[in-house]
Scaffold this active site. Structure first.
Site, PDB file in Angstrom:
ATOM      1  N   ARG A   1      13.966  17.934 -28.389  1.00  0.00           N
ATOM      2  CA  ARG A   1      12.794  18.529 -29.026  1.00  0.00           C
ATOM      3  C   ARG A   1      12.936  18.665 -30.544  1.00  0.00           C
ATOM      4  O   ARG A   1      12.061  18.253 -31.313  1.00  0.00           O
ATOM      5  CB  ARG A   1      12.536  19.940 -28.445  1.00  0.00           C
ATOM      6  CG  ARG A   1      11.869  19.952 -27.110  1.00  0.00           C
ATOM      7  CD  ARG A   1      12.383  21.141 -26.297  1.00  0.00           C
ATOM      8  NE  ARG A   1      13.703  20.801 -25.798  1.00  0.00           N
ATOM      9  CZ  ARG A   1      13.911  20.242 -24.617  1.00  0.00           C
ATOM     10  NH1 ARG A   1      12.920  20.077 -23.792  1.00  0.00           N
ATOM     11  NH2 ARG A   1      15.131  19.876 -24.245  1.00  0.00           N
TER      12      ARG A   1
ATOM     13  N   LYS B   1      35.801   8.548 -38.619  1.00  0.00           N
ATOM     14  CA  LYS B   1      37.027   8.167 -39.358  1.00  0.00           C
ATOM     15  C   LYS B   1      37.634   9.377 -40.044  1.00  0.00           C
ATOM     16  O   LYS B   1      38.571   9.264 -40.817  1.00  0.00           O
ATOM     17  CB  LYS B   1      36.700   7.105 -40.412  1.00  0.00           C
ATOM     18  CG  LYS B   1      36.129   5.820 -39.862  1.00  0.00           C
ATOM     19  CD  LYS B   1      35.825   4.869 -41.030  1.00  0.00           C
ATOM     20  CE  LYS B   1      34.722   3.907 -40.682  1.00  0.00           C
ATOM     21  NZ  LYS B   1      34.161   3.262 -41.886  1.00  0.00           N
TER      22      LYS B   1
ATOM     23  N   HIS C   1      18.677  29.649 -34.745  1.00  0.00           N
ATOM     24  CA  HIS C   1      17.850  28.444 -34.586  1.00  0.00           C
ATOM     25  C   HIS C   1      16.462  28.868 -35.084  1.00  0.00           C
ATOM     26  O   HIS C   1      15.536  29.101 -34.307  1.00  0.00           O
ATOM     27  CB  HIS C   1      17.834  28.043 -33.115  1.00  0.00           C
ATOM     28  CG  HIS C   1      17.217  26.709 -32.819  1.00  0.00           C
ATOM     29  ND1 HIS C   1      16.500  25.976 -33.744  1.00  0.00           N
ATOM     30  CD2 HIS C   1      17.215  25.965 -31.675  1.00  0.00           C
ATOM     31  CE1 HIS C   1      16.096  24.844 -33.176  1.00  0.00           C
ATOM     32  NE2 HIS C   1      16.506  24.815 -31.926  1.00  0.00           N
TER      33      HIS C   1
HETATM   34  N1   CP Z   1      14.961  24.015 -27.980  1.00  0.00           N
HETATM   35  C1   CP Z   1      15.783  23.072 -28.482  1.00  0.00           C
HETATM   36  O1   CP Z   1      16.476  23.279 -29.487  1.00  0.00           O
HETATM   37  O2   CP Z   1      15.784  21.917 -27.751  1.00  0.00           O
HETATM   38  P1   CP Z   1      16.632  20.614 -28.130  1.00  0.00           P
HETATM   39  O3   CP Z   1      18.088  20.962 -27.934  1.00  0.00           O
HETATM   40  O4   CP Z   1      16.146  19.542 -27.175  1.00  0.00           O
HETATM   41  O5   CP Z   1      16.352  20.281 -29.558  1.00  0.00           O
END
Ligand code: CP
Length: 307
Positions: free
Chosen positions: A58, A86, A136
């Site tokens: 995503r 490397k 995130h």
């Molecule tokens: N929600 C999310 O971060 O999904 P992915 O790991 O697929 O990017």
């Protein structure tokens, strides 16, 4: 108006007005994405590099599309076929990418703090696409965008976040964002994965899922982060589902209007049953769709920050 930093490292560094501005800008881009011609020239001449040291479906895909919809050039850097194998360091890799003209570096990495480190070492804008168990931020922003779109408000809602909070960067960013925007947050899961120390974040903690879900407006399920766990956080996935899996019966404890969310990828039958994941109250695919407009908004607003 505008964001104050050239980077988006985490929600922690944003205030409510910043979050509101990103969501409002994303709403404008969502309108654009509904048109026949979805591309705008806003960032023509800029270059975006996706630097992913961990797998993603995503986040990587939607950052690539977001950058293309804004007319930037896009490079998807493949770690496994690069000089990283490397022994080239993260800093040297990022400086090399910057020397090639990157304006935006979107980074995902298994170590907490990597986005912060790169932001301090680069002139390019660094966007955190997930760093270890830390944050995130764009996931939380798209989650808030989806909540606001569906419910009209965020303030005053009761949001239950269920599962592996300890290892989840999605949970951390959502807790910071929801609290800044005036929502109540409950964390639900086994005590091994939802330690009491998290009460310091001004949240309620429940190990009993039935009690924790009572009257919730939003039920946000999380994947068990097997890749970040040692052994011994819970006996088996069967037992986990029996105690903390979201089934229609458990969902009935939340408000009748409650929405079901999940950042993906889902493990059906571990944290969520298929009938809930695919049910009427699920907004899981809306979250994915909204990620594109939110990531366009983030790149667009960061481009407007004066160096
Ligand atoms: N929600 C999310 O971060 O999904 P992915 O790991 O697929 O990017």
């Amino acid at each position: 108006m505008g964001l104050k930093s050239k980077d988006l490292v985490g929600i922690k560094a944003l205030d409510a007005a910043d979050i509101e501005q990103i969501l409002d800008t994303a709403a404008g881009f969502k309108d654009v994405l509904g048109r026949d011609i979805k591309k705008v020239p806003a960032l023509r001449g800029k270059t975006t590099v996706n630097l992913f040291y961990e797998p993603s479906t995503r986040t990587r895909t939607s950052f690539e599309l977001a950058a293309k919809r804004l007319s930037t050039d896009v490079i998807n850097f493949s770690v496994s076929t690069s000089s990283v194998v490397k022994g080239e360091s993260l800093r040297d890799t990022a400086l090399t990418i910057q020397a090639l003209g990157a304006d935006f570096i979107v980074v995902r990495h298994p170590c907490s703090g990597v986005a912060h480190f790169l932001a301090n070492n680069l002139d390019a804008s660094v966007v955190n696409a997930g760093d270890g168990t830390n944050e995130h931020p764009t996931q939380a922003l798209l989650d808030l965008f989806t909540i606001r779109e569906k419910k009209g408000v965020i303030r005053g809602l009761e949001v239950a976040i269920v599962g592996d909070i300890l290892h989840s960067r999605v949970a951390k960013s959502n807790i910071y964002a929801l609290k800044k925007m005036g929502a109540g947050v409950r964390l639900i899961g086994p005590p091994t994965l939802v330690p009491d120390v998290l009460k310091d974040l001004d949240v309620e903690i429940y190990s009993d899922m039935e009690k924790g879900l009572k009257g919730a407006d939003i039920v946000m399920m999380l994947r068990i982060q097997v890749e970040r766990q040692g052994k011994g956080f819970f006996p088996t996935t069967v037992e986990y589902f029996r105690n903390w899996g979201l089934t229609p019966e458990r969902l009935a404890r939340a408000k009748e209007s409650a929405l079901v969310m999940h950042p993906g990828p889902m493990n059906r039958g571990v944290e969520i049953s298929s009938d809930v994941a695919d049910g009427m109250r699920s907004v899981i695919l809306d979250q994915v769709t909204n990620g594109l407009a939110v990531r366009m908004a983030v790149l667009y607003l960061l481009a407007g920050v004066k160096g």
